[in-house]
Write a protein that holds these residues in place. Structure first.
Motif, short mmCIF file in Angstrom:
data_model
loop_
_atom_site.label_atom_id
_atom_site.label_comp_id
_atom_site.label_asym_id
_atom_site.label_seq_id
_atom_site.Cartn_x
_atom_site.Cartn_y
_atom_site.Cartn_z
N VAL A 154 -9.50 4.90 -1.96
CA VAL A 154 -8.98 4.05 -2.23
C VAL A 154 -8.93 2.61 -3.64
O VAL A 154 -9.88 2.64 -4.70
N GLN A 178 0.78 -0.86 0.06
CA GLN A 178 0.32 -0.12 -0.27
C GLN A 178 0.99 1.03 -0.05
O GLN A 178 2.37 1.28 0.64
N VAL A 189 -9.10 -1.41 4.60
CA VAL A 189 -8.23 0.25 4.85
C VAL A 189 -8.77 1.40 5.76
O VAL A 189 -8.55 1.64 6.81
N CYS A 199 -3.86 0.32 -3.77
CA CYS A 199 -3.83 -1.41 -3.20
C CYS A 199 -3.25 -1.58 -4.18
O CYS A 199 -3.66 -1.94 -5.07
N LEU A 237 -1.90 -1.25 6.59
CA LEU A 237 -2.53 0.57 6.13
C LEU A 237 -1.27 1.57 7.91
O LEU A 237 -1.30 2.46 7.02
#
Length: 755
Positions: free
Chosen positions: A710, A633, A672, A651, A732
């Motif tokens: 995201v 990430q 997330v 991601c 994360l």
């Protein structure tokens, strides 16, 4: 290279019994038709598949749906092999037979280093251990939804069951039409022959019953039409229309409602009470003293005509809770104990290679860092609840649970009946995250139902009881020490962590008949530390297992959730100390781990790593493998008005073969947001055994306006499917923390993150 590890073993009464059992082949998971629930007009072909009279397919579903999309993914496997539309696959709850147990979850508990245990060329000792634990798991048949293991576990059994059913149906048609089975084609559940003869599955179900063709293999990858394609989830329409049944939606004739009020001190017992005021309230019928079931806390329940009346009654009961005993759980004292354990105890070595002590002795400099993470609550949207009815020496429970067999065992224990006299109806789960691997609330519901003279009663916890009587993610500390050689490179890495072990505590309360008197080393304590992919020549990773007295449980991604923050933050610190770009530093250490490097590079490329950022923003990167999947990430972060703001998270994931790409993206987004809530706000404080946070104002969640964009990018793979529900949680926090360092120059060493 030296790696220390431990292997679960099965011991029989005699060595001969163990050898004899070990020589037996693994138990088949196809199952017999008798395991399927008898329903009018349906024909069972094995333990998983029934054919309805109209040609629809009925699948025995052993896994719980809690928003992760597992009911859709598993139905897709069956629809693919039977060549039926996904909408023609119906689900019914599976029974309690061992074929429905989760084998993959137990095998994954073996603490082998992933670089040793991946692929076909793994060492013989690892193959043997996995084979033995797989055999044990097949015998135990523990049905649990957890560990991001549902698709991985049922990938082969379900496809084989469906392929066998298809072959039986085609064989029956061939016999009826007097044609070779090889000449029959199937499309949308309809079998056809060039002669013009055709029939849907329902018309051949009875003729196919009792037939189990041999030498069946599932479809080849190139023949897939559904697997790997995005498909609409089959649970969404009912949820949108308000027709889906979660635990709190259960309604039965004559049902009563109960609210709980538990001892404020974790693990405390019920206390003397004055019920007069409560019983005088409208609708309130009785007050029941509650025992502490399943490692939970004692207290009381008030039964009334509706939940509101029950909650008012619970507050009206006058109770003199006893003062907390000396030494009651206290987070400040517990963390001091963890620090002392790090400094004085050696712990269990999960991984060792090279000669770290020698490398340290010749080092030019050393880097030391202490990282910490707090207790966390699960905070599921649907609080704990269970509906129970005890009548005619039988028990029915309607419950959102991840462990239906353990719920059944708890209900039987409380009611004093055999497990065969308990029927479990698994509802949809309004969030699980590991909290519903516990069965304390099931014991409470059955105890209350026993006092209700045959009437069904729905017991529901308030948010406050749910938050203050959880089984919390443990607080952990980790000490890191790295050596830098004369060339400015990292020559050794030593990690020692300390904190409570979850698995032995959970086994003792959820399955005491399977729990031994001796704690075995628990992989979850050191996962994300002992199994790093980076090629440091000299490594040593150990853990000191503690017993704080706080009830601890599995929290989404378990040990990875905090250990990834520790390890990936320190890796970033090493890169900065050696004056290397964090991406380049990691890639150099991943030359022997190409899968990891590919995922990391993909995330960096898609995020535009190294390109100029808008003023006031910075990027942080993190890489982590958990539950068989590798996730990288890149977080884009700023500080606005003294608050951390995460704008974008990119991601990349390698999760093996993908069944439904949409579900992968949904789970990355869900992970997330869940992980960001913990990273920015999550903290449970305990004083005198009493949890201080009681609702969302003191235990906040990320709001819609705070949620980042995201993006998900999937690495194509032909490997066996791996986990999706949890692997995006661990990286994360370190990605955000590393971005904050790039932005502020301040290294975040404790969660939650702060400016």
């Amino acid at each position: 290279m030296k790696r220390r590890t431990w292997i679960l073993s099965a011991l029989g009464a005699t060595g001969a019994l163990v050898v004899g059992w070990g020589a037996m082949p693994a138990r088949s998971r196809l199952g017999s038709p008798e395991l399927m629930l008898p329903t009018q007009g349906d024909v069972a072909l094995n333990g998983w598949i029934k054919i309805a009279a109209d040609g629809a397919v009925v699948l025995a579903m052993p896994r719980s749906e809690m928003g992760q999309g597992v009911h859709t993914a598993l139905a897709m496997l069956v629809a693919e092999e039977l060549d039926v539309p996904l909408a023609r696959v119906r689900l019914e709850q599976a029974g309690a037979d061992s074929i429905y147990g989760n084998v993959a979850m137990l095998v994954a508990s073996l603490p082998f280093h992933p670089l040793d245990s991946e692929g076909e060329h793994k060492p013989a000792k690892i193959k043997l251990a996995e084979w033995m634990v797989g055999k044990i798991a097949r015998e135990l048949g523990i049905n649990a939804t957890g560990g991001s293991s549902s698709v991985a576990d049922l990938w082969e059994p379900l496809r084989m069951a469906a392929a066998t059913a298809r072959a039986s149906l085609v064989q029956a048609a061939a016999a009826a039409w007097k044609v070779p089975a090889s000449e029959i084609t199937v499309r949308d559940g309809v079998m056809q022959h060039a002669s013009g003869q055709s029939a849907h599955y329902g018309q051949m179900g009875a003729a196919a019953a009792g037939s189990t063709p041999a030498n069946i293999t599932p479809k080849a990858r190139q023949d897939w039409k559904l697997i790997g394609q995005s498909a609409a989830r089959n649970d969404i329409p009912a949820k949108v229309m308000g027709q889906a049944q979660f635990g709190m939606d259960v309604r039965l004739p004559g049902m009563l409602f109960a609210a709980v009020r538990m001892n404020p001190v974790l693990g405390g017992a019920a206390a003397p009470m004055d019920t007069q005021a409560a019983l005088a309230l409208p609708g309130v019928s009785q007050v029941v003293a509650l025992d502490a079931w399943g490692g939970g806390t004692g207290g009381l329940a008030v039964v009334a005509s509706n939940t509101w009346q029950a909650r008012q009654g619970a507050q009206a009961v006058k109770v003199q809770w006893p003062e907390a005993e000396t030494g009651a759980a206290d987070t400040v004292r517990i963390q001091a104990h963890l620090l002392d354990a790090l400094n004085t105890e050696s712990g269990f070595t999960f991984h060792e290679q090279g000669l770290p002590l020698k490398a340290e002795q010749t080092a030019v400099s050393r880097i030391r860092a202490l990282y910490g993470a707090p207790y966390l609550a699960h905070a599921t949207m649907e609080p704990m609840n269970c509906t129970a009815q005890v009548k005619d020496n039988k028990v029915d429970i309607w419950v959102p649970t991840q462990v239906p067999q353990m719920a059944r065992a708890m209900a039987a224990k409380v009611a004093g009946v055999k497990e065969e006299q308990v029927t479990v109806h698994v509802t949809l789960l309004g969030g699980g995250f590991g909290r519903r691997l516990e069965v304390d609330f099931v014991g409470q519901a059955v105890q209350v139902a026993m006092a209700c003279k045959g009437a069904p009663v729905q017991l529901v916890w308030s948010r406050e009881e749910d938050m203050t009587h959880d089984f919390y993610r443990p607080t952990h500390l980790a000490m890191f020490q790295a050596s830098i050689d004369a060339q400015g490179e990292v020559s050794s890495l030593r990690i020692k962590s300390a904190g409570d072990a979850i698995t032995p505590r959970w086994m003792a309360r959820a399955a005491p008949h399977l729990s031994g008197p001796i704690d075995m080393p628990d992989k979850t304590t050191s996962e994300g530390l002992f199994d790093l992919p980076y090629g440091f020549l000299n490594q040593h990773m150990s853990h000191v297992a503690t017993k704080s007295g706080v009830p601890v449980g599995f929290w989404r991604s378990v040990g990875h959730s905090h250990n990834a923050f520790f390890s990936e933050s320190f890796i970033d610190e090493l890169a900065r100390t050696t004056k290397q770009d964090p991406l380049a530093f990691r890639l150099k250490l991943l030359k022997d781990a190409p899968r990891y490097a590919a995922v990391l590079q993909l995330a960096a490329d898609k995020a535009g790593w190294g390109k100029p950022m808008p003023a006031g923003r910075a990027q942080g990167i993190a890489l982590h493998k958990s539950f068989g999947s590798i996730v990288a990430q890149v977080a884009e972060v700023s500080v606005e008005q003294g608050q951390i703001r995460v704008h974008r998270v990119v991601c990349a994931i390698d999760c093996g073969t993908v069944v439904n790409p949409d579900t992968v993206a949904q789970q990355m987004e869900s992970s997330v947001v869940y992980a960001l809530s913990a990273a920015l706000f999550g903290k449970i404080d305990i004083v005198g055994g009493v949890v201080q946070q009681s609702n969302f104002p003191s235990y906040p969640m990320v709001t819609l306006s705070q949620a980042p964009t995201v993006e998900t990018h999937i690495v194509p793979s032909t490997r066996h499917p791996a986990g999706v529900g949890e692997p995006a949680v661990p990286p994360l926090a370190p990605a955000v923390g590393n971005a904050l360092f790039a932005l502020t120059g301040k290294r975040q060493m404790d969660l939650p993150l702060k400016v």
